[in-house]
Design a protein around this motif. Sequence first.
Motif, PDB file in Angstrom:
ATOM      1  N   ILE A  52      35.213  51.801  32.596  1.00 45.02           N
ATOM      2  CA  ILE A  52      35.277  51.631  34.045  1.00 45.02           C
ATOM      3  C   ILE A  52      34.989  50.178  34.425  1.00 45.02           C
ATOM      4  O   ILE A  52      35.661  49.604  35.293  1.00 45.02           O
ATOM      5  CB  ILE A  52      34.287  52.587  34.742  1.00 45.02           C
ATOM      6  CG1 ILE A  52      34.767  54.032  34.573  1.00 45.02           C
ATOM      7  CG2 ILE A  52      34.145  52.244  36.223  1.00 45.02           C
ATOM      8  CD1 ILE A  52      33.764  55.077  35.046  1.00 45.02           C
ATOM      9  N   ALA A  53      34.014  49.562  33.766  1.00 43.93           N
ATOM     10  CA  ALA A  53      33.709  48.155  34.036  1.00 43.93           C
ATOM     11  C   ALA A  53      34.893  47.263  33.674  1.00 43.93           C
ATOM     12  O   ALA A  53      35.205  46.300  34.389  1.00 43.93           O
ATOM     13  CB  ALA A  53      32.466  47.733  33.260  1.00 43.93           C
ATOM     14  N   MET A  54      35.555  47.569  32.562  1.00 48.00           N
ATOM     15  CA  MET A  54      36.714  46.793  32.141  1.00 48.00           C
ATOM     16  C   MET A  54      37.832  46.887  33.181  1.00 48.00           C
ATOM     17  O   MET A  54      38.428  45.868  33.582  1.00 48.00           O
ATOM     18  CB  MET A  54      37.218  47.298  30.788  1.00 48.00           C
ATOM     19  CG  MET A  54      38.529  46.683  30.328  1.00 48.00           C
ATOM     20  SD  MET A  54      39.119  47.393  28.757  1.00 48.00           S
ATOM     21  CE  MET A  54      39.584  49.062  29.278  1.00 48.00           C
ATOM     22  N   LEU A  55      38.112  48.114  33.637  1.00 48.14           N
ATOM     23  CA  LEU A  55      39.184  48.291  34.616  1.00 48.14           C
ATOM     24  C   LEU A  55      38.798  47.719  35.975  1.00 48.14           C
ATOM     25  O   LEU A  55      39.652  47.217  36.713  1.00 48.14           O
ATOM     26  CB  LEU A  55      39.540  49.773  34.730  1.00 48.14           C
ATOM     27  CG  LEU A  55      40.125  50.397  33.453  1.00 48.14           C
ATOM     28  CD1 LEU A  55      40.420  51.879  33.674  1.00 48.14           C
ATOM     29  CD2 LEU A  55      41.393  49.668  33.009  1.00 48.14           C
ATOM     30  N   ASP A  56      37.504  47.786  36.312  1.00 48.23           N
ATOM     31  CA  ASP A  56      37.030  47.132  37.532  1.00 48.23           C
ATOM     32  C   ASP A  56      37.321  45.630  37.493  1.00 48.23           C
ATOM     33  O   ASP A  56      37.766  45.043  38.489  1.00 48.23           O
ATOM     34  CB  ASP A  56      35.516  47.339  37.669  1.00 48.23           C
ATOM     35  CG  ASP A  56      35.157  48.282  38.797  1.00 48.23           C
ATOM     36  OD1 ASP A  56      36.070  48.767  39.489  1.00 48.23           O
ATOM     37  OD2 ASP A  56      33.961  48.546  38.986  1.00 48.23           O
ATOM     38  N   ALA A  57      37.023  45.014  36.353  1.00 47.59           N
ATOM     39  CA  ALA A  57      37.268  43.578  36.209  1.00 47.59           C
ATOM     40  C   ALA A  57      38.749  43.267  36.379  1.00 47.59           C
ATOM     41  O   ALA A  57      39.122  42.254  36.996  1.00 47.59           O
ATOM     42  CB  ALA A  57      36.766  43.092  34.852  1.00 47.59           C
ATOM     43  N   LEU A  58      39.597  44.141  35.858  1.00 49.59           N
ATOM     44  CA  LEU A  58      41.037  43.941  35.991  1.00 49.59           C
ATOM     45  C   LEU A  58      41.471  44.083  37.443  1.00 49.59           C
ATOM     46  O   LEU A  58      42.232  43.257  37.964  1.00 49.59           O
ATOM     47  CB  LEU A  58      41.768  44.953  35.107  1.00 49.59           C
ATOM     48  CG  LEU A  58      43.299  44.918  35.117  1.00 49.59           C
ATOM     49  CD1 LEU A  58      43.824  43.554  34.696  1.00 49.59           C
ATOM     50  CD2 LEU A  58      43.850  46.012  34.197  1.00 49.59           C
ATOM     51  N   VAL A  59      40.990  45.122  38.103  1.00 46.77           N
ATOM     52  CA  VAL A  59      41.358  45.377  39.496  1.00 46.77           C
ATOM     53  C   VAL A  59      40.937  44.223  40.401  1.00 46.77           C
ATOM     54  O   VAL A  59      41.749  43.630  41.124  1.00 46.77           O
ATOM     55  CB  VAL A  59      40.719  46.695  39.985  1.00 46.77           C
ATOM     56  CG1 VAL A  59      40.796  46.804  41.518  1.00 46.77           C
ATOM     57  CG2 VAL A  59      41.407  47.890  39.357  1.00 46.77           C
ATOM     58  N   PHE A  60      39.639  43.888  40.365  1.00 41.37           N
ATOM     59  CA  PHE A  60      39.123  42.895  41.302  1.00 41.37           C
ATOM     60  C   PHE A  60      39.526  41.478  40.907  1.00 41.37           C
ATOM     61  O   PHE A  60      39.758  40.629  41.770  1.00 41.37           O
ATOM     62  CB  PHE A  60      37.607  43.027  41.411  1.00 41.37           C
ATOM     63  CG  PHE A  60      37.175  44.258  42.148  1.00 41.37           C
ATOM     64  CD1 PHE A  60      37.286  44.335  43.515  1.00 41.37           C
ATOM     65  CD2 PHE A  60      36.673  45.365  41.461  1.00 41.37           C
ATOM     66  CE1 PHE A  60      36.905  45.472  44.209  1.00 41.37           C
ATOM     67  CE2 PHE A  60      36.285  46.508  42.139  1.00 41.37           C
ATOM     68  CZ  PHE A  60      36.403  46.568  43.516  1.00 41.37           C
ATOM     69  N   GLY A  61      39.617  41.225  39.602  1.00 36.21           N
ATOM     70  CA  GLY A  61      40.071  39.906  39.166  1.00 36.21           C
ATOM     71  C   GLY A  61      41.496  39.632  39.596  1.00 36.21           C
ATOM     72  O   GLY A  61      41.811  38.552  40.107  1.00 36.21           O
ATOM     73  N   SER A  62      42.372  40.620  39.419  1.00 32.28           N
ATOM     74  CA  SER A  62      43.763  40.446  39.830  1.00 32.28           C
ATOM     75  C   SER A  62      43.884  40.350  41.346  1.00 32.28           C
ATOM     76  O   SER A  62      44.707  39.589  41.865  1.00 32.28           O
ATOM     77  CB  SER A  62      44.603  41.618  39.309  1.00 32.28           C
ATOM     78  OG  SER A  62      45.943  41.491  39.717  1.00 32.28           O
ATOM     79  N   ALA A  63      43.050  41.113  42.064  1.00 31.84           N
ATOM     80  CA  ALA A  63      43.095  41.063  43.530  1.00 31.84           C
ATOM     81  C   ALA A  63      42.691  39.684  44.050  1.00 31.84           C
ATOM     82  O   ALA A  63      43.307  39.151  44.978  1.00 31.84           O
ATOM     83  CB  ALA A  63      42.182  42.136  44.113  1.00 31.84           C
ATOM     84  N   ILE A  64      41.664  39.097  43.438  1.00 30.89           N
ATOM     85  CA  ILE A  64      41.264  37.741  43.827  1.00 30.89           C
ATOM     86  C   ILE A  64      42.345  36.738  43.448  1.00 30.89           C
ATOM     87  O   ILE A  64      42.672  35.822  44.216  1.00 30.89           O
ATOM     88  CB  ILE A  64      39.927  37.375  43.164  1.00 30.89           C
ATOM     89  CG1 ILE A  64      38.792  38.213  43.767  1.00 30.89           C
ATOM     90  CG2 ILE A  64      39.622  35.882  43.337  1.00 30.89           C
ATOM     91  CD1 ILE A  64      37.464  38.022  43.086  1.00 30.89           C
ATOM     92  N   ASP A  65      42.923  36.921  42.279  1.00 27.05           N
ATOM     93  CA  ASP A  65      43.973  36.023  41.808  1.00 27.05           C
ATOM     94  C   ASP A  65      45.175  36.028  42.742  1.00 27.05           C
ATOM     95  O   ASP A  65      45.884  35.026  42.881  1.00 27.05           O
ATOM     96  CB  ASP A  65      44.397  36.437  40.394  1.00 27.05           C
ATOM     97  CG  ASP A  65      45.111  35.323  39.641  1.00 27.05           C
ATOM     98  OD1 ASP A  65      44.941  34.141  40.032  1.00 27.05           O
ATOM     99  OD2 ASP A  65      45.823  35.619  38.671  1.00 27.05           O
ATOM    100  N   ALA A  66      45.398  37.166  43.391  1.00 24.03           N
ATOM    101  CA  ALA A  66      46.539  37.260  44.313  1.00 24.03           C
ATOM    102  C   ALA A  66      46.413  36.296  45.478  1.00 24.03           C
ATOM    103  O   ALA A  66      47.420  35.922  46.095  1.00 24.03           O
ATOM    104  CB  ALA A  66      46.664  38.691  44.838  1.00 24.03           C
ATOM    105  N   GLY A  67      45.184  35.869  45.786  1.00 28.47           N
ATOM    106  CA  GLY A  67      44.994  34.930  46.886  1.00 28.47           C
ATOM    107  C   GLY A  67      44.968  33.477  46.466  1.00 28.47           C
ATOM    108  O   GLY A  67      44.740  32.597  47.294  1.00 28.47           O
ATOM    109  N   SER A  68      45.236  33.220  45.192  1.00 23.78           N
ATOM    110  CA  SER A  68      45.214  31.838  44.707  1.00 23.78           C
ATOM    111  C   SER A  68      46.513  31.117  45.068  1.00 23.78           C
ATOM    112  O   SER A  68      47.541  31.746  45.291  1.00 23.78           O
ATOM    113  CB  SER A  68      44.996  31.808  43.194  1.00 23.78           C
ATOM    114  OG  SER A  68      46.042  32.493  42.522  1.00 23.78           O
ATOM    115  N   PRO A  69      46.481  29.783  45.135  1.00 22.71           N
ATOM    116  CA  PRO A  69      47.686  29.028  45.520  1.00 22.71           C
ATOM    117  C   PRO A  69      48.743  29.058  44.429  1.00 22.71           C
ATOM    118  O   PRO A  69      48.458  29.313  43.260  1.00 22.71           O
ATOM    119  CB  PRO A  69      47.150  27.608  45.730  1.00 22.71           C
ATOM    120  CG  PRO A  69      45.939  27.536  44.862  1.00 22.71           C
ATOM    121  CD  PRO A  69      45.329  28.901  44.895  1.00 22.71           C
ATOM    122  N   GLU A  70      49.966  28.814  44.846  1.00 22.85           N
ATOM    123  CA  GLU A  70      51.081  28.686  43.903  1.00 22.85           C
ATOM    124  C   GLU A  70      51.766  27.346  44.136  1.00 22.85           C
ATOM    125  O   GLU A  70      52.135  27.042  45.264  1.00 22.85           O
ATOM    126  CB  GLU A  70      52.090  29.823  44.076  1.00 22.85           C
ATOM    127  CG  GLU A  70      51.598  31.182  43.606  1.00 22.85           C
ATOM    128  CD  GLU A  70      51.407  31.266  42.098  1.00 22.85           C
ATOM    129  OE1 GLU A  70      51.930  30.371  41.394  1.00 22.85           O
ATOM    130  OE2 GLU A  70      50.728  32.195  41.633  1.00 22.85           O
TER     131      GLU A  70
END
Length: 210
Positions: free
Chosen positions: A139-157
């Motif tokens: 669950i911790a691993m998948l949490d890291a994937l979920v929230f890490g990717s969600a934060i990454d979605a707001g990064s610049p391109e």
Amino acid sequence: MARPRTQLLSRDIILDAALELINTQHDFTILGIGRHLGVNPSSLYHHLSGGRDEIINALRERFYKNIDLASLQPGHSPWQSRIESWVRSYREAVAQYPAAIPILIGRIVDDVPTLAIYETLAAILVEAGVPGSQHVGIIAMLDALVFGSAIDAGSPEPLWNTTEDRQPHLHQAVASSSTPDRVASGLAMGIEASVAYIERLAVGPSDGAN
């Protein structure tokens, strides 16, 4: 005295104000919401008596209301597919509000909507035959994937401003990338790797049979 034609304060108005403050100031306080709305902060407790904690839980409820947990129950598809759907639906919900993520994960989970999300995942792991001692780690691993990717979605391109002489390897990797959506590609890889890891831990059938 005649009553005002519009409602001055409501649960949704308070949550909207909290989100505005989160997006602009990266946090909120009861005092700050009161100032933002031009009302006495104590009046907020008439609508959300639990103060800050209840506001956070109410935000969670708002964010997660469109996650279809019914489709993640046994019998709909193999457990591997349902873990992927769990990650993608949860990530999509939190990616809409990346600035709120530190606040969401900074408070204990005791609200019904969020607990239901994790109970659904735990049930899938039981169905897959994963030993109970491994559940919290997964669950911790998948949490890291979920929230890490969600934060990454707001990064610049583009994310990296590289030069060939100073960052030759990264520069080449960025230049040779054929996938325009870096975040989506990374999420897909993370899901595939996570499911493969869970399959290795599973002692039950891995074909999703019920």
